[in-house]
Design an enzyme around this catalytic site. Structure first.
Site, PDB file in Angstrom:
ATOM      1  N   LYS A 212       0.895  -1.169   0.000  1.00 59.75           N
ATOM      2  CA  LYS A 212       0.000   0.000   0.000  1.00 59.75           C
ATOM      3  C   LYS A 212       0.924   1.206   0.000  1.00 59.75           C
ATOM      4  O   LYS A 212       1.141   1.849   1.034  1.00 59.75           O
ATOM      5  CB  LYS A 212      -0.913  -0.044   1.215  1.00 59.75           C
ATOM      6  CG  LYS A 212      -2.104   0.883   1.132  1.00 59.75           C
ATOM      7  CD  LYS A 212      -3.087   0.622   2.280  1.00 59.75           C
ATOM      8  CE  LYS A 212      -4.116   1.703   2.383  1.00 59.75           C
ATOM      9  NZ  LYS A 212      -5.015   1.740   1.216  1.00 59.75           N
TER      10      LYS A 212
HETATM   11  C1  PPE Z   1      -6.376   0.463  -4.071  1.00 59.82           C
HETATM   12  C2  PPE Z   1      -7.126  -0.123  -2.903  1.00 59.82           C
HETATM   13  N1  PPE Z   1      -7.713  -1.357  -3.068  1.00 59.82           N
HETATM   14  C3  PPE Z   1      -8.395  -1.917  -2.045  1.00 59.82           C
HETATM   15  C4  PPE Z   1      -8.545  -1.273  -0.830  1.00 59.82           C
HETATM   16  C5  PPE Z   1      -9.307  -1.992   0.276  1.00 59.82           C
HETATM   17  O1  PPE Z   1      -8.368  -2.442   1.251  1.00 59.82           O
HETATM   18  P1  PPE Z   1      -8.889  -2.638   2.761  1.00 59.82           P
HETATM   19  O2  PPE Z   1      -9.102  -1.264   3.316  1.00 59.82           O
HETATM   20  O3  PPE Z   1      -7.741  -3.340   3.433  1.00 59.82           O
HETATM   21  O4  PPE Z   1     -10.141  -3.427   2.717  1.00 59.82           O
HETATM   22  C6  PPE Z   1      -7.959  -0.008  -0.613  1.00 59.82           C
HETATM   23  C7  PPE Z   1      -8.106   0.690   0.727  1.00 59.82           C
HETATM   24  N2  PPE Z   1      -8.242   2.111   0.557  1.00 59.82           N
HETATM   25  C8  PPE Z   1      -7.900   2.894   1.736  1.00 59.82           C
HETATM   26  C9  PPE Z   1      -7.550   4.305   1.349  1.00 59.82           C
HETATM   27  C10 PPE Z   1      -8.717   5.173   0.990  1.00 59.82           C
HETATM   28  C11 PPE Z   1      -8.276   6.633   0.886  1.00 59.82           C
HETATM   29  O5  PPE Z   1      -9.060   7.391   0.353  1.00 59.82           O
HETATM   30  O6  PPE Z   1      -7.159   6.991   1.332  1.00 59.82           O
HETATM   31  C12 PPE Z   1      -9.034   2.801   2.763  1.00 59.82           C
HETATM   32  O7  PPE Z   1     -10.126   2.266   2.427  1.00 59.82           O
HETATM   33  O8  PPE Z   1      -8.791   3.242   3.906  1.00 59.82           O
HETATM   34  C13 PPE Z   1      -7.229   0.558  -1.658  1.00 59.82           C
HETATM   35  O9  PPE Z   1      -6.626   1.763  -1.522  1.00 59.82           O
END
Ligand code: PPE
Length: 305
Positions: A158
């Site tokens: 991430k």
């Molecule tokens: C690209 C991406 N794909 C999938 C997810 C889902 O991952 P999880 O949160 O572990 O279920 C997130 C989280 N996106 C984070 C960032 C959002 C933001 O605007 O900054 C979040 O949901 O916190 C992503 O950034």
């Protein structure tokens, strides 16, 4: 975001919010090499609890490892600091942002002596795509930007720099009058949203893309557990955009997005254009679990008190 009361944890100390600043020559600011987490604390009958904190901290360390950054704290220290930030700000529920970044120790791609710094902030943040969206769903557009090639941006990290792609896709969707972008991978298969994983339901089967070009979402994992518990057939495979067009249901998952139904993709109505039954089932299971109403996964709720 900068001018507010409260506290931010930075490199081992709890600082007044307005003092949690960095120098203009902070390396990550210039080159985008850093990593972060998005976590939520929810109000439960036993006070604020951070959902799946262990998994988030583990992913933060995995991201740092992929980027070859040395976090100068242990998992336990980061877990404790995350709880401390929620407590110190007196938050019953919160969005939490741990960030690992290189400081101003040097400039240039080959800078020597760079040090990894850690910041953890928490603040109240309601539903990411709007309360209305959680019930009535959102309108989504397939992005003109592809999701990262796995050998360009390492998708299991991430990484801060990965979010240029997300910002461009999200902005394009919004300027086009849509709520969110859906990105395809380099081969044209559906990868994920700009900040979410994605699911669809067709003839009672739950589908989600394989994770090649997508982040290993913790919410995705949670929903798959719920689906298995409910005896739902699950298929993880390469999915095309037109499979989503003819799906009965579709939804995004993410810490910020939680479980957000998708009612339209590229101006095709998905199913009956409303939150589907299976989406509603999984969504309510999610909210009952994070709020402590159901306790079949007590190991997922990390109480801060
Ligand atoms: C690209 C991406 N794909 C999938 C997810 C889902 O991952 P999880 O949160 O572990 O279920 C997130 C989280 N996106 C984070 C960032 C959002 C933001 O605007 O900054 C979040 O949901 O916190 C992503 O950034």
């Amino acid at each position: 975001m900068a001018d507010r009361d409260g506290f931010i944890w930075m490199d081992g100390k709890l600082l007044p919010w307005r003092e949690a600043t960095v120098h203009g020559l902070t390396h990550t600011l210039h080159y985008g090499l850093g990593c972060f987490e998005g976590e939520r604390a929810y109000a439960t009958p036993r006070g604020a609890a951070i959902f799946r904190l262990t998994e988030h901290t583990k992913r933060l360390f995995n991201s740092a490892k992929i980027l070859q950054m040395e976090i100068p704290f242990s998992h336990a220290e980061i877990d404790a600091a995350t709880k401390e930030v929620v407590r110190a700000n007196g938050l019953e529920s919160a969005y939490i942002r741990p960030l690992v970044f290189y400081g101003a120790e040097g400039m240039g791609l080959g800078a020597k002596g760079l040090k990894a710094h850690v910041l953890i902030a928490a603040w109240p943040w309601g539903s990411y795509l709007g309360q209305e969206a959680l019930e009535h769903g959102i309108r989504v557009k397939v992005s003109s930007y592809s999701r990262h090639h796995v050998n360009i941006h390492l998708c299991k990290a991430k990484a801060t720099g990965n979010y240029m792609n997300s910002m461009l896709a999200h902005g394009e969707a919004h300027r086009g009058g849509y709520d969110e972008a859906l990105l395809l991978d380099r081969e044209g298969y559906v990868a994920e949203g700009s900040g979410e994983n994605v699911f669809m339901v067709r003839d009672g089967v739950l589908y989600t893309p394989t994770l090649t070009s997508a982040l290993e979402g913790i919410t995705r994992d949670t929903i798959l557990r719920f689906a298995r518990d409910a005896g739902l057939p699950i298929v993880e495979k390469q999915l095309t955009r037109d499979e989503f067009y003819i799906a009965d249901e579709a939804f995004f998952t993410g810490t910020a997005a939680e479980v957000t139904p998708i009612r339209e993709i590229d101006d095709r109505i998905i199913g009956n254009g409303r939150r589907g039954e299976i989406t509603a089932l999984l969504q309510s299971r999610y909210f009952d679990t994070v709020s402590g109403k159901r306790d079949d996964h007590p190991e997922w709720l990390h109480h801060v008190g």
